[in-house]
Design a protein around this motif. Sequence first.
Motif, PDB file in Angstrom:
ATOM      1  N   MET A   1      22.954  26.422  39.057  1.00  0.00           N
ATOM      2  CA  MET A   1      22.451  27.233  37.765  1.00  0.00           C
ATOM      3  C   MET A   1      22.821  28.444  37.400  1.00  0.00           C
ATOM      4  O   MET A   1      22.974  29.106  36.565  1.00  0.00           O
ATOM      5  CB  MET A   1      20.940  26.940  37.605  1.00  0.00           C
ATOM      6  CG  MET A   1      20.312  25.632  37.544  1.00  0.00           C
ATOM      7  SD  MET A   1      21.138  24.787  36.241  1.00  0.00           S
ATOM      8  CE  MET A   1      20.023  25.537  34.813  1.00  0.00           C
ATOM      9  N   LEU A   2      23.091  29.213  38.603  1.00  0.00           N
ATOM     10  CA  LEU A   2      23.599  30.605  38.931  1.00  0.00           C
ATOM     11  C   LEU A   2      25.156  30.651  38.737  1.00  0.00           C
ATOM     12  O   LEU A   2      25.502  31.556  38.108  1.00  0.00           O
ATOM     13  CB  LEU A   2      22.937  31.345  40.214  1.00  0.00           C
ATOM     14  CG  LEU A   2      23.709  32.549  40.661  1.00  0.00           C
ATOM     15  CD1 LEU A   2      23.270  33.611  39.553  1.00  0.00           C
ATOM     16  CD2 LEU A   2      23.695  33.123  41.913  1.00  0.00           C
ATOM     17  N   LEU A   3      25.778  29.891  39.613  1.00  0.00           N
ATOM     18  CA  LEU A   3      27.331  30.127  39.268  1.00  0.00           C
ATOM     19  C   LEU A   3      28.040  29.529  38.302  1.00  0.00           C
ATOM     20  O   LEU A   3      28.978  30.008  38.071  1.00  0.00           O
ATOM     21  CB  LEU A   3      27.637  29.488  40.839  1.00  0.00           C
ATOM     22  CG  LEU A   3      27.496  30.052  42.214  1.00  0.00           C
ATOM     23  CD1 LEU A   3      27.724  29.420  43.455  1.00  0.00           C
ATOM     24  CD2 LEU A   3      27.996  31.576  42.147  1.00  0.00           C
ATOM     25  N   TYR A   4      27.402  28.289  37.706  1.00  0.00           N
ATOM     26  CA  TYR A   4      28.081  27.578  36.733  1.00  0.00           C
ATOM     27  C   TYR A   4      28.434  28.335  35.456  1.00  0.00           C
ATOM     28  O   TYR A   4      29.554  28.554  35.052  1.00  0.00           O
ATOM     29  CB  TYR A   4      27.848  26.337  36.464  1.00  0.00           C
ATOM     30  CG  TYR A   4      28.415  25.288  37.159  1.00  0.00           C
ATOM     31  CD1 TYR A   4      29.484  24.460  36.271  1.00  0.00           C
ATOM     32  CD2 TYR A   4      28.311  24.651  38.616  1.00  0.00           C
ATOM     33  CE1 TYR A   4      30.108  23.552  36.852  1.00  0.00           C
ATOM     34  CE2 TYR A   4      29.123  23.763  38.934  1.00  0.00           C
ATOM     35  CZ  TYR A   4      29.976  23.180  38.124  1.00  0.00           C
ATOM     36  OH  TYR A   4      30.755  22.127  38.847  1.00  0.00           O
ATOM     37  N   PRO A   5      27.442  28.967  34.971  1.00  0.00           N
ATOM     38  CA  PRO A   5      27.831  30.022  33.926  1.00  0.00           C
ATOM     39  C   PRO A   5      28.624  31.142  34.038  1.00  0.00           C
ATOM     40  O   PRO A   5      29.231  31.527  33.227  1.00  0.00           O
ATOM     41  CB  PRO A   5      26.227  30.690  33.480  1.00  0.00           C
ATOM     42  CG  PRO A   5      25.447  29.775  34.009  1.00  0.00           C
ATOM     43  CD  PRO A   5      25.828  29.137  35.412  1.00  0.00           C
ATOM     44  N   ILE A   6      28.576  31.816  35.378  1.00  0.00           N
ATOM     45  CA  ILE A   6      29.585  32.755  35.647  1.00  0.00           C
ATOM     46  C   ILE A   6      30.848  32.241  35.600  1.00  0.00           C
ATOM     47  O   ILE A   6      31.964  32.768  35.225  1.00  0.00           O
ATOM     48  CB  ILE A   6      29.125  33.522  36.825  1.00  0.00           C
ATOM     49  CG1 ILE A   6      27.603  34.187  36.872  1.00  0.00           C
ATOM     50  CG2 ILE A   6      30.379  34.499  37.456  1.00  0.00           C
ATOM     51  CD1 ILE A   6      27.276  34.779  38.196  1.00  0.00           C
ATOM     52  N   ALA A   7      30.847  30.848  36.229  1.00  0.00           N
ATOM     53  CA  ALA A   7      32.461  30.322  36.380  1.00  0.00           C
ATOM     54  C   ALA A   7      32.893  29.926  34.979  1.00  0.00           C
ATOM     55  O   ALA A   7      34.041  30.183  34.905  1.00  0.00           O
ATOM     56  CB  ALA A   7      32.585  29.047  37.488  1.00  0.00           C
ATOM     57  N   ILE A   8      32.163  29.355  34.267  1.00  0.00           N
ATOM     58  CA  ILE A   8      32.408  29.257  32.823  1.00  0.00           C
ATOM     59  C   ILE A   8      33.007  30.364  32.194  1.00  0.00           C
ATOM     60  O   ILE A   8      34.090  30.305  31.644  1.00  0.00           O
ATOM     61  CB  ILE A   8      31.486  28.601  32.176  1.00  0.00           C
ATOM     62  CG1 ILE A   8      31.060  26.826  32.651  1.00  0.00           C
ATOM     63  CG2 ILE A   8      31.593  28.324  30.756  1.00  0.00           C
ATOM     64  CD1 ILE A   8      29.846  26.497  32.232  1.00  0.00           C
ATOM     65  N   LEU A   9      32.337  31.530  32.344  1.00  0.00           N
ATOM     66  CA  LEU A   9      32.673  32.627  31.752  1.00  0.00           C
ATOM     67  C   LEU A   9      34.227  33.143  32.325  1.00  0.00           C
ATOM     68  O   LEU A   9      35.168  33.471  31.539  1.00  0.00           O
ATOM     69  CB  LEU A   9      31.702  33.589  31.863  1.00  0.00           C
ATOM     70  CG  LEU A   9      32.384  35.126  31.495  1.00  0.00           C
ATOM     71  CD1 LEU A   9      32.417  35.167  29.917  1.00  0.00           C
ATOM     72  CD2 LEU A   9      31.239  36.206  32.024  1.00  0.00           C
ATOM     73  N   LEU A  10      34.099  32.933  33.549  1.00  0.00           N
ATOM     74  CA  LEU A  10      35.541  33.405  34.256  1.00  0.00           C
ATOM     75  C   LEU A  10      36.773  32.570  33.813  1.00  0.00           C
ATOM     76  O   LEU A  10      37.724  33.024  33.479  1.00  0.00           O
ATOM     77  CB  LEU A  10      35.197  33.585  35.900  1.00  0.00           C
ATOM     78  CG  LEU A  10      34.296  34.717  36.061  1.00  0.00           C
ATOM     79  CD1 LEU A  10      34.252  34.804  37.788  1.00  0.00           C
ATOM     80  CD2 LEU A  10      34.959  36.175  35.635  1.00  0.00           C
ATOM     81  N   ILE A  11      36.448  31.214  33.733  1.00  0.00           N
ATOM     82  CA  ILE A  11      37.393  30.320  33.419  1.00  0.00           C
ATOM     83  C   ILE A  11      37.794  30.702  31.875  1.00  0.00           C
ATOM     84  O   ILE A  11      39.150  30.664  31.665  1.00  0.00           O
ATOM     85  CB  ILE A  11      36.913  28.834  33.470  1.00  0.00           C
ATOM     86  CG1 ILE A  11      36.700  28.391  34.990  1.00  0.00           C
ATOM     87  CG2 ILE A  11      37.784  27.973  33.034  1.00  0.00           C
ATOM     88  CD1 ILE A  11      36.243  27.303  35.207  1.00  0.00           C
ATOM     89  N   PHE A  12      36.971  30.827  31.077  1.00  0.00           N
ATOM     90  CA  PHE A  12      37.254  30.879  29.695  1.00  0.00           C
ATOM     91  C   PHE A  12      38.093  32.262  29.355  1.00  0.00           C
ATOM     92  O   PHE A  12      38.963  32.512  28.792  1.00  0.00           O
ATOM     93  CB  PHE A  12      35.914  31.269  28.643  1.00  0.00           C
ATOM     94  CG  PHE A  12      36.065  31.935  27.409  1.00  0.00           C
ATOM     95  CD1 PHE A  12      36.543  31.225  26.457  1.00  0.00           C
ATOM     96  CD2 PHE A  12      35.770  33.228  27.209  1.00  0.00           C
ATOM     97  CE1 PHE A  12      36.842  31.579  25.118  1.00  0.00           C
ATOM     98  CE2 PHE A  12      36.108  33.857  26.023  1.00  0.00           C
ATOM     99  CZ  PHE A  12      36.565  32.860  25.031  1.00  0.00           C
ATOM    100  N   LEU A  13      37.625  33.406  30.206  1.00  0.00           N
ATOM    101  CA  LEU A  13      38.450  34.895  30.260  1.00  0.00           C
ATOM    102  C   LEU A  13      39.810  34.613  30.721  1.00  0.00           C
ATOM    103  O   LEU A  13      40.723  35.008  30.141  1.00  0.00           O
ATOM    104  CB  LEU A  13      37.610  35.791  30.915  1.00  0.00           C
ATOM    105  CG  LEU A  13      36.265  36.265  30.301  1.00  0.00           C
ATOM    106  CD1 LEU A  13      35.679  37.397  31.086  1.00  0.00           C
ATOM    107  CD2 LEU A  13      36.443  36.888  28.910  1.00  0.00           C
ATOM    108  N   SER A  14      40.128  33.696  31.688  1.00  0.00           N
ATOM    109  CA  SER A  14      41.307  33.484  32.222  1.00  0.00           C
ATOM    110  C   SER A  14      42.287  32.814  31.363  1.00  0.00           C
ATOM    111  O   SER A  14      43.433  32.918  31.313  1.00  0.00           O
ATOM    112  CB  SER A  14      41.083  32.826  33.681  1.00  0.00           C
ATOM    113  OG  SER A  14      40.387  33.585  34.538  1.00  0.00           O
ATOM    114  N   VAL A  15      41.804  31.395  30.933  1.00  0.00           N
ATOM    115  CA  VAL A  15      42.451  30.686  29.949  1.00  0.00           C
ATOM    116  C   VAL A  15      42.782  31.552  28.883  1.00  0.00           C
ATOM    117  O   VAL A  15      44.092  31.140  28.386  1.00  0.00           O
ATOM    118  CB  VAL A  15      41.718  29.499  29.491  1.00  0.00           C
ATOM    119  CG1 VAL A  15      42.435  28.784  28.406  1.00  0.00           C
ATOM    120  CG2 VAL A  15      41.235  28.525  30.697  1.00  0.00           C
ATOM    121  N   CYS A  16      42.149  32.227  28.272  1.00  0.00           N
ATOM    122  CA  CYS A  16      42.358  33.204  27.149  1.00  0.00           C
ATOM    123  C   CYS A  16      42.885  34.588  27.373  1.00  0.00           C
ATOM    124  O   CYS A  16      42.594  35.544  27.013  1.00  0.00           O
ATOM    125  CB  CYS A  16      41.181  33.294  26.123  1.00  0.00           C
ATOM    126  SG  CYS A  16      40.426  31.771  25.703  1.00  0.00           S
TER     127      CYS A  16
END
Length: 451
Positions: A357-372
């Motif tokens: 619950m802590l790490l997934y939102p942060i990982a989702i954000l970093l994945i989004f910023l990296s893909v974009c």
Amino acid sequence: MSNPAENDKKLSKINYIIISSLIFGLFFGAGNLIFPLHLGQLAGHNWLFASLGFLVTSVLLPLLSILAIALTHSKGVYDIGKPAGSWFALLFMVLIHLTIGPLFGTPRTATVSFTVGIAPFLKASQMSTGLLIFSAIFFIAVFCISYNQSDILTTVGKVLNPLFLVLLFLVLLVAFLFPLGKLSTAPVNPAYVTGKSSFVNGFLEGYNTLDALAGLAFGVTIVTAIKQMGSDQGVAFATAKSGSLSMLAVALIYLLLILAGVMSLGKFKLSANGGIAFAQIVQHYGGQFGQAVLAALIVLTCLTTAVGLVAVFAQDFHEHFPKVSYHVWLFITSLLSFLFANVGLTTIISWSKPATMLLYPIAILLIFLSVCEKFFKKSRIVYSVSLFFVSIPAIMDMIVSLPAVVSRSDFGLAVANLRNLIPFADRGLSWVIPMLLGVSIGTIIFEYLDK
């Protein structure tokens, strides 16, 4: 600028098959079969919406995680977080490796092996002692193989993994030819009574696979393999193409397992975890002999996974904390994995929830910023503002998910009340609006400063 399609020609169909197999092996192991099975039992006849939610976080997100590694030319999870600052990147790397390593991911390889392969042959009174002995032998073997950095298990795994998949396919085929129950009449857990709640809970159940986090940690393995086969300039395209092929196969297996879990409710009650459900299904159709054969394969495939997890943990920690040798880190992660394995599979899964619950939102954000990446150009301000906004609800979600001694304390209840003011908090998605807000504010500041 070179055309990705031109670079694609440098990789043959055989190359793509090899890469797809590598990605499939990274994201699907014996442990992954327990979560879709359990989801099927929870969702009952509302399995479709639950499946869609589960596939977003267990299939689409892991695919995007390795694509993020390819697009940003990262060498691992540390590089993905580095635009936000070296201290954050190191902290994020440590948390990711602890989660997919000695705290949850690696112990789970032993407990899944035991629950599915060994426990059905033991009496209830023998379970604790059996798990202790089994996990000790399991992690001694893992340590020894990893200590010598032997590739014997990887070589054997090339035979074991396909064999395991063939037997799994046979189990699923029999389950559909001789169903234990009907999909349309399967009972539904109260949390899955509507399509919307089923989708959201399926989405959150997908966190349990830990595959999006693993993709950030191991994606460089895939990128390296692609570079060895062709041009560096076509890596992202090759990753997307081969990744899509392999993840479609993973999605199909997940869907079949979910349906098998739904049908199992015709004979069995809702199990404490998917490992128990899988053991019940295999024993029903294959008897003691079928159970024994599949047990041996599951133990060996989980052993292969565990060796990879402890090795990458020791390698990365030695790289960032070089005063401690690779072999010492290997011993530490093996010992911790052994200790945590003995709390049991159900407890490991429940304890892992706060971490995810802590790490997934942060990982989702970093994945989004990296893909974009081309829009944000690894801007420190965009990363920092976005992470600030998403981390607050993520920390709150973690606290609310902790055991009752914390979550039901005055502090925990105060945090819960504050978190409930955020939209979608009641669905475990309190981070969604803050993330969108953080990215928007960060982008506006970035555009203003860039003028």
